[in-house]
Scaffold this active site. Sequence first.
Site, PDB file in Angstrom:
ATOM      1  N   GLY A 183      10.950  28.987 -36.221  1.00 52.54           N
ATOM      2  CA  GLY A 183      10.129  29.563 -37.284  1.00 52.54           C
ATOM      3  C   GLY A 183       9.597  28.500 -38.231  1.00 52.54           C
ATOM      4  N   GLY A 192       6.900  28.301 -39.879  1.00 53.74           N
ATOM      5  CA  GLY A 192       6.313  28.815 -41.114  1.00 53.74           C
ATOM      6  C   GLY A 192       7.338  28.886 -42.227  1.00 53.74           C
ATOM      7  N   ASP A 193       8.573  29.199 -41.862  1.00 54.69           N
ATOM      8  CA  ASP A 193       9.674  29.212 -42.826  1.00 54.69           C
ATOM      9  C   ASP A 193      10.263  27.819 -43.023  1.00 54.69           C
ATOM     10  OD1 ASP A 193      10.099  32.020 -43.641  1.00 54.69           O
ATOM     11  OD2 ASP A 193      10.452  32.357 -41.517  1.00 54.69           O
ATOM     12  N   LEU A 194      10.612  27.158 -41.924  1.00 57.88           N
ATOM     13  CA  LEU A 194      11.404  25.936 -42.005  1.00 57.88           C
ATOM     14  C   LEU A 194      10.618  24.759 -42.579  1.00 57.88           C
ATOM     15  CD1 LEU A 194      13.362  26.149 -38.632  1.00 57.88           C
ATOM     16  CD2 LEU A 194      13.970  27.074 -40.872  1.00 57.88           C
ATOM     17  N   ALA A 200      10.138  25.403 -46.253  1.00 57.45           N
ATOM     18  CA  ALA A 200      11.395  25.164 -46.961  1.00 57.45           C
ATOM     19  C   ALA A 200      11.637  23.681 -47.177  1.00 57.45           C
ATOM     20  CB  ALA A 200      12.548  25.763 -46.167  1.00 57.45           C
TER      21      ALA A 200
END
Length: 390
Positions: A172, A174-176, A179
């Site tokens: 993922g 888009g998240d990682l 972050a």
Amino acid sequence: MGALSNLRVLDLTQVLAGPYCTMLLADMGADVVKIERPGGDMIRSNPPFVDDPDGEAYGGYFQSVNRGKKSIELNLGDEEDRADFLSLVEEADIVVENYRSGTMEKYDLGYETLKEYNEDIIYSSIRGFGDPRTGETHRQGQPSFDLIAQALGGVMETTGQPDGPPTKTGPGVGDLFTATLNCIGILAAVNHREQTGEGQYVDTAMYDSMLSFTERAIYQQSYTGEAPTRRGNSHPTLFPYNAFETDDGYAVIAAFNNNHWAELCDIMGREDLAEEYPTTAERLEHRDHLRGEISAWALEQTNDELVGQLEGRVPAAPVQTTEEIFEDDHVRARDMLVPVEQPGADTDVEIAGNPIKMSETEPKPRGRAPLLDEHREEVLGEQAEETADD
């Protein structure tokens, strides 16, 4: 002690992007207090489990990105719990949240309010489309997930086979990636505060991050006026730089410079190809023909044979399964698989280690993920003692 052991982080995040960001901070020694809504982070119950979902405190998803944190359960809509939260803000260094834009303001707990309680607080948000404070758009307030960010940000359009549909990446990103960028922003804000005494607002949007992640597609569009699309495992300006099927799997070969190309042709016993296509431009022009020649040779090799012949002369590697990763001595030597306790199970589990290596303050997972509200007495009791002392 970790490099960030002097920092306390109030972590209001859940699911993946926010928890991954604060996990990085915890791995580097920060005291991360995970403030969970009533019932806890929604991914506590997500699989996989070792054996018994009813007996184990949480699944692998929660364990992986919440290791080394403390947990307290607070309802920010409750007057007493809100007061407890604000008492923690007074002594905290950083607050991180990943709610939709405007959510914290509904509780009168936005950045401007928290600054009244701690003027040098660093307040960080991770949202799908950013915060109006850093650039207002019509998308703010909309929900976003990894899939949405990858779709909007160009990742899906440039991922997959040429004759196949747009495809998300496996992890993922888009998240990682968002972050990770947010963590960098927080650390930059910490450094700024050390120099000036000033806190600030840090904002990282998933959509923005995916544009940064697809940097090649952006400059290609600008330079050529053509929209890049899917190319499978190949590269638009490098060849050979691709995955090739072998007798027992797939391997990648990156022989795009002239020296590596000549070495590859020598190993293949095809010196004629090196002589006929000596330059990058010629290889790109005839890439379909050359791909066919390399593919035919690769199919006659096993992964071990192909990589064994190229190793030390041409960049190459097998396409590994996670099972093979677990058997890789390199991974063990680099502490990239870390055992942690799985509450409710009779065995430890392994999670991904921290890739940041430091000689004096080694980042590492600092214990398992917390039970829900496990540290209430420790955190709030400690705060009550500090308030009394003051």
